[in-house]
Design a protein around this motif. Structure first.
Motif, short mmCIF file in Angstrom:
data_model
loop_
_atom_site.label_atom_id
_atom_site.label_comp_id
_atom_site.label_asym_id
_atom_site.label_seq_id
_atom_site.Cartn_x
_atom_site.Cartn_y
_atom_site.Cartn_z
N PHE A 1 -13.24 -8.45 -5.50
CA PHE A 1 -11.97 -9.21 -6.61
C PHE A 1 -10.40 -9.03 -6.17
N LEU A 2 -10.35 -8.05 -5.20
CA LEU A 2 -9.34 -8.58 -4.45
C LEU A 2 -9.34 -9.51 -3.29
N LYS B 1 0.79 -0.86 0.10
CA LYS B 1 0.03 0.10 0.05
C LYS B 1 1.06 1.05 -0.07
N LYS B 2 0.22 2.36 -0.57
CA LYS B 2 1.12 3.30 -0.27
C LYS B 2 0.54 4.67 -1.36
N PHE B 3 1.17 5.43 -0.48
CA PHE B 3 0.23 7.18 -0.21
C PHE B 3 0.75 7.58 -1.86
N ILE B 4 -0.94 8.40 -2.77
CA ILE B 4 0.23 8.98 -3.55
C ILE B 4 -0.69 10.30 -3.53
N PRO C 1 -8.31 -20.48 -12.69
CA PRO C 1 -8.38 -20.97 -13.77
C PRO C 1 -7.07 -19.21 -13.63
N GLN C 2 -8.23 -18.45 -13.93
CA GLN C 2 -8.27 -17.08 -13.87
C GLN C 2 -7.00 -16.23 -12.77
N PHE C 3 -7.61 -16.49 -11.62
CA PHE C 3 -7.11 -16.02 -10.72
C PHE C 3 -5.57 -15.82 -10.67
N ALA C 4 -5.33 -17.69 -10.74
CA ALA C 4 -4.14 -17.99 -10.53
C ALA C 4 -3.43 -17.88 -11.69
N TYR C 5 -3.94 -17.53 -13.03
CA TYR C 5 -3.02 -16.55 -13.71
C TYR C 5 -2.42 -15.36 -13.20
N LEU C 6 -3.14 -14.59 -12.59
CA LEU C 6 -3.06 -12.97 -12.25
C LEU C 6 -1.78 -12.93 -11.44
N ARG C 7 -2.00 -13.62 -10.22
CA ARG C 7 -1.22 -14.82 -9.89
C ARG C 7 0.39 -14.26 -9.87
N GLU C 8 0.23 -15.03 -10.97
CA GLU C 8 1.71 -16.25 -11.18
C GLU C 8 2.57 -14.47 -12.57
N THR C 9 1.98 -13.95 -12.82
CA THR C 9 1.61 -13.06 -14.26
C THR C 9 2.23 -11.80 -14.64
N VAL C 10 0.51 -10.98 -13.53
CA VAL C 10 0.15 -10.11 -13.78
C VAL C 10 0.45 -9.16 -12.59
N LYS C 11 0.87 -8.03 -12.32
CA LYS C 11 0.98 -6.74 -11.67
C LYS C 11 -0.14 -5.94 -11.50
N ILE C 12 -1.14 -5.88 -10.86
CA ILE C 12 -2.36 -5.42 -10.88
C ILE C 12 -1.69 -4.08 -9.75
N VAL C 13 -2.00 -2.44 -10.24
CA VAL C 13 -1.62 -1.40 -9.56
C VAL C 13 -3.17 -0.75 -9.03
N THR C 14 -3.53 -0.51 -8.19
CA THR C 14 -5.02 -0.36 -7.89
C THR C 14 -5.05 0.83 -7.06
N VAL C 15 -6.54 1.40 -7.61
CA VAL C 15 -6.86 2.82 -6.70
C VAL C 15 -8.27 2.50 -6.21
N TYR D 1 -9.10 14.18 2.25
CA TYR D 1 -8.53 13.11 2.54
C TYR D 1 -7.84 12.39 1.85
N ASP D 2 -6.38 11.28 2.46
CA ASP D 2 -6.35 10.60 1.65
C ASP D 2 -5.86 9.45 0.47
N VAL D 3 -5.35 9.49 -0.17
CA VAL D 3 -5.94 8.50 -1.76
C VAL D 3 -4.77 7.90 -1.36
N TRP D 4 -5.63 6.51 -1.92
CA TRP D 4 -4.06 5.40 -1.15
C TRP D 4 -3.81 4.57 -2.85
N CYS D 5 -2.99 4.30 -2.88
CA CYS D 5 -3.17 2.89 -3.81
C CYS D 5 -2.02 1.71 -3.53
N TYR D 6 -2.54 1.11 -4.42
CA TYR D 6 -2.16 -0.96 -3.77
C TYR D 6 -2.04 -1.52 -4.75
N GLU D 7 -0.67 -1.97 -5.10
CA GLU D 7 -0.11 -2.87 -5.85
C GLU D 7 -0.25 -4.48 -5.22
N PHE D 8 -0.72 -5.47 -6.67
CA PHE D 8 -0.44 -6.59 -6.30
C PHE D 8 0.74 -7.47 -7.05
N THR D 9 1.77 -7.92 -6.76
CA THR D 9 2.70 -7.83 -7.46
C THR D 9 3.30 -9.44 -7.57
#
Length: 549
Positions: free
Chosen positions: A165-166, A107-110, A177-191, A129-137
């Motif tokens: 979803f997160l 989690k990071k402050f943006i 299997p779709q979530f397994a693909y994300l966990r193995e392959t895709v970095k998700i950056v979300t606000v 308010y603070d605005v936060w970004c979460y990264e799933f790497t």
């Protein structure tokens, strides 16, 4: 439960990887000084974050097929984990922060929400308010996708769907299997909450009354709708936060999705907004909607030119972008279990389509034809184009088209000009196409080549429509450093312009209407019509040799 060494050897001496309570027992036995908080964190990582990689042997990480979600719980205020308020900090603390482990999820402050009014008056501290970004790497991500929600603060379903979803991504990825693909392959950056003031106040707008998704510098002030765009592009902190986040991930991010809840599309079940004039490969998004659509449901595909978050990302960084929107109340009560399950199906499949992209828009679509219109009207464009010379002269200022080729191919122009003359004369209209630095069709080779010229004899005062047609084989435009002095030997821009001459008097072009078209092709056969037959090769010795394909 603490165990002695003999028991540990009996339990784990076979090399079995402990998980769950067995993992907790092992840690407690070997490291008795571990605190409960540290132990809970290790258990979470052990259960959810692939410490037991053997789990992957039982699933196939893949994006094939349509994602069918499990039944999702409702997200009504006060139910389950949902706070009984709309305080953005409380919502994130309850629904997203528990996923953060400092490893896969960070989690990071943006930035802050808007802190001053349009007139410079400071905003009350309680409304900032603070605005936060979460990264799933993953450990070795191949690509990044950006997911945003709540830039319109009253469109809550997009936020609550995203938190669910997160949660599936972190805690139940091994079940799909779709979530397994994300966990193995895709970095998700979300606000999850891009406009926290709007979220807290059940408002589309920020504290200034600005629609933050109209404050981006694409078509700002030109493309208008009923929503206020702010005093200037990027004067609202919410849009600045997203702009800067996009810039920070521009080199890795391939796609961007901004989730909304529509309030204006009537009884439309599936809705997607996308850029109208920008290169943007949205075909997978459109195709998945067709797969999701059920009998009796309606779909809205809407292209827009508005200064939105999505359009800015597509224009500036080449992200493949779209705004999927969900209509509350069509599947059941708002944010009920039925509705959240359908939202998971719709929005979730959009994310999985985004995860399929390999390249950004700037790297794609090189095999598709590209066209450009060439139009001139003497009534609106400053009067006719006049020419008087008896040798070819360029009319480049009003007839020129420049084009950078992303591939090998053929560039052609077809159309007509309308012209008159003040005395009897022979008139020649030469549509010249050349490519700077081309070894086959540079400017010198095509300058006065009348192969493409149309030559007519006209009477004084006569007005005639003259067809124009020309084409060349062209090469991929080279990307050259500023200090590269060898530019004459590198194919660069393709140029079209009209050249004219008249044997006597004055000619006047009143109208031009033509289409320039680029047809990608890597076939050597495309040279043959110009007599540049690749089957006849001249070797350095000067000997001509037949070469059979």
């Amino acid at each position: 439960m603490k165990k002695d060494i003999a028991t540990l050897k009996a339990d784990f001496g076979t090399g079995k990887k402990p998980t769950g309570t067995a993992f907790a027992d092992l840690i407690e036995s070997l490291f008795p000084e571990v605190t409960k908080q540290e132990l809970d964190l290790l258990i979470t990582k052990g259960n959810n974050h692939q410490l037991d990689l053997d789990i992957l042997k039982n699933i196939n990480p893949a994006l094939n097929g349509v994602f069918k979600p499990p039944v999702m719980p409702d997200t009504l205020k006060g139910n389950g984990k949902i706070p009984n308020n709309y305080d953005p900090d409380s919502q994130l603390a309850a629904l997203v922060d528990p996923l953060v482990d400092g490893d896969y999820v960070t989690k990071k402050f943006i930035g802050k929400s808007q802190a001053t009014m349009a007139d410079g008056t400071p905003v009350a501290a309680s409304s900032i308010y603070d605005v936060w970004c979460y990264e799933f790497t993953p450990k070795n991500p191949e690509k990044t996708i950006l997911l945003t929600a709540m830039i319109h603060g009253n469109e809550y379903t997009g936020f609550y769907w995203l938190t669910q979803f997160l949660d599936l991504l972190v805690n139940h990825w091994h079940e799909h299997p779709q979530f397994a693909y994300l966990r193995e392959t895709v970095k998700i950056v979300t606000v999850p909450i891009a406009n926290p003031y709007g979220f807290a106040n059940q408002s589309r707008y920020n504290v200034n009354g600005t629609d933050c998704s109209r404050n981006f510098n694409y078509n700002w002030g030109v493309s208008l709708d009923e929503y206020p765009q702010g005093a200037a592009p990027f004067v609202e902190q919410e849009s600045i936060n997203i702009r800067d986040l996009m810039a920070s991930i521009a080199d890795e991010c391939v796609a961007s999705l901004d989730f909304h809840t529509t309030l204006s599309e009537g009884s439309t079940h599936h809705i997607i907004y996308f850029p109208r004039w920008l290169n943007n490969n949205i075909s997978p998004y459109l195709s998945i909607i067709d797969q999701l659509k059920k009998t009796g449901e309606t779909t809205a595909f809407t292209s827009v030119t508005l200064p939105t978050l999505t359009n800015w990302g597509v224009l500036t960084h080449g992200f493949i972008g779209a705004n999927p929107e969900f209509k509350n109340g069509l599947y059941g009560p708002t944010r009920s279990s039925i509705e959240m399950t359908r939202a998971m199906e719709f929005f979730g499949n959009m994310v999985f389509q985004a995860a399929k992209f390999t390249f950004r828009n700037k790297s794609g679509s090189i095999d598709l034809p590209q066209t450009s219109a060439i139009k001139f009207n003497h009534l609106t464009d400053g009067g006719p184009i006049v020419f008087t010379t008896q040798t070819y002269t360029s009319q480049a200022t009003k007839t020129s088209v420049r084009f950078k080729s992303k591939n090998e191919g053929i560039f052609e122009v077809d159309g007509f000009v309308t012209l008159t003359c003040d005395m009897d004369a022979e008139i020649s209209i030469l549509p010249q196409i050349y490519q700077l630095g081309s070894p086959d069709f540079d400017s010198a080779k095509t300058l006065d080549n009348e192969y493409n010229a149309t030559i007519v004899n006209m009477k004084a005062g006569e007005e005639r429509i003259i067809p124009i047609q020309a084409e060349i084989t062209c090469h991929k435009t080279n990307i050259l450093a500023a200090d590269n002095t060898n530019t004459t030997q590198r194919a660069r821009e393709i140029v079209f312009q009209l050249r004219t001459k008249i044997s006597a008097g004055q000619g006047s072009i009143k109208f031009i209407k033509a289409r320039a078209k680029f047809l990608p092709s890597t076939s050597g056969d495309r040279f043959r019509k110009y007599g540049l037959n690749p089957a006849r090769i001249i070797y350095p010795t000067g000997e001509e040799t037949k070469y059979e394909f």
